[in-house]
Design a protein around this motif. Structure first.
Motif, PDB file in Angstrom:
ATOM      1  N   GLN A  52       0.973  -1.154  -0.054  1.00 42.38           N
ATOM      2  CA  GLN A  52      -0.017  -0.012   0.083  1.00 42.38           C
ATOM      3  C   GLN A  52       0.999   1.203  -0.026  1.00 42.38           C
ATOM      4  O   GLN A  52       1.942   1.282   0.404  1.00 42.38           O
ATOM      5  N   SER A 109      -3.289   5.380  -8.211  1.00 40.45           N
ATOM      6  CA  SER A 109      -2.751   4.077  -8.398  1.00 40.45           C
ATOM      7  C   SER A 109      -2.898   3.796  -9.712  1.00 40.45           C
ATOM      8  O   SER A 109      -3.740   4.398 -10.523  1.00 40.45           O
ATOM      9  N   THR A 143       1.059   3.460  -6.117  1.00 35.00           N
ATOM     10  CA  THR A 143       0.923   2.093  -5.935  1.00 35.00           C
ATOM     11  C   THR A 143       0.160   1.498  -7.219  1.00 35.00           C
ATOM     12  O   THR A 143      -0.390   2.231  -8.169  1.00 35.00           O
TER      13      THR A 143
END
Length: 353
Positions: A52, A109, A143
């Motif tokens: 994460q 992300s 991420t």
């Protein structure tokens, strides 16, 4: 002191195409992620791999008082087109979705689904484009996730990006906030992305090259908010084009919207393209255009601010909000008549984002 066993050196990544082994969780997958993704997104400053991304809440709170959160998937065909590619599109789309809500984009992300057999060179190009666009927008790609599927299970490459941003304190914009008398602005030429995608597919032997308008708009939106602090609403006119946005606006705000066909900024090439194919340019997708609703007393300075920005030089006022016929969008045609602009039922052009 020497370690009790040798530490393996990182292998040079030499694969020409992505295989199922690159999604299996082993060393082949690690090599793909390290060499293609982390090297582009993190550079020399990469941190230890975690499951994460982590953010300092105090630093986020210093930027605003609310968190904005959005996600989108991108399945465009072709993957590379004049003016961009699926990677640039993914970053711009998510950054813009945050920015039109009044948020300062912070981080994204990146989750990819890769079809077995995709050329690694093409994947590198897309990932490099994502990294470059993120830097231009001032956001990090923090991420992500990688999956490889068998041939035929997806069409080459699908990308999902999720973004977080911080909404400025005191700013309250939304699709239900338009009021009669407000003015509708766009920041430039309409329909370029939809026309570029269809032309890039090679289905038509057209001589002209139309480039997508794909761009991160958070800088332009900063300028617009500063010029028009009373701004009611912003929305990027992607799938369904301007027509979809104004219909959503009319319904949510319980107002009428009156557009002017003569005021619509559009390339002659796109206008001609639509006439040849029988398309309505109002429904063509854009990836670098917003529709903004501002109070009438702020419209002139807002328009001037947009035109002073590189991504808004062709900005125009295209219509007004009215109290008449709530929920209905009409357009004054170039011939002086009037027509209804409905929400598109299907899609004029498949796979445009």
């Amino acid at each position: 002191m020497n370690p009790p066993f040798p530490i393996p050196a990182r292998r040079t990544f030499t694969a020409k195409t992505v295989t199922l082994a690159h999604g299996g969780g082993g060393s082949a997958m690690r090599d793909l992620i390290d060499d293609v993704f982390l090297s582009a997104f993190s550079g020399a400053g990469r941190a230890a791999p975690e499951d994460q991304a982590r953010f300092d809440l105090a630093a986020l709170a210093a930027r605003g008082d609310r968190l904005a959160f959005t996600t989108d998937s991108f399945v465009v065909d072709p993957l590379v087109f004049p003016g961009g590619d699926i990677g640039k599109l993914a970053v711009c789309g998510t950054v813009n979705d945050l920015a039109v809500g009044g948020a300062v984009p912070v981080a994204l992300s990146c989750a990819v689904i890769i079809e077995e057999g995709l050329a690694v060179e093409l994947l590198r190009r897309v990932v490099g484009s994502m990294a470059q666009t993120a830097r231009a927008a001032g956001v990090s790609i923090s991420t992500g996730d990688t999956k490889v599927v068998a041939r035929g299970a997806c069409d080459k490459l699908f990308i999902t990006t999720t973004g977080i941003g911080v909404v400025r304190a005191g700013l309250d914009v939304g699709i239900a906030k338009a009021r009669p008398g407000d003015v509708l602005l766009v920041n430039g030429l309409l329909g370029d992305h939809g026309a570029a995608i269809l032309n890039a597919r090679g289905d038509l032997a057209l001589d002209t090259t139309i480039e997508s308008d794909c761009a991160p708009l958070n800088g332009l939106i900063d300028t617009l908010i500063a010029a028009a602090p009373g701004i009611r609403m912003m929305r990027d006119a992607t799938r369904g084009g301007v027509a979809a946005v104004v219909n959503e606006l009319a319904e949510a705000s319980a107002v009428g919207v009156r557009l002017s066909e003569l005021a619509m900024p559009m390339r002659p090439e796109v206008q001609g393209f639509c006439e040849i194919l029988g398309l309505d340019p109002l429904y063509l997708a854009n990836e670098g255009k917003i529709l903004a609703v501002v109070p009438a007393n702020e419209a002139d300075q807002a328009l001037a601010a947009l035109r002073a920005h590189p991504l808004g030089r062709e900005a125009a006022a295209i219509g007004t909000v009215t109290a008449e016929r709530p929920g209905r969008v009409t357009m004054e045609t170039r011939f002086g008549g009037e027509r209804i602009v409905d929400m598109l039922v299907g899609d004029q052009l498949p796979r445009i984002c």
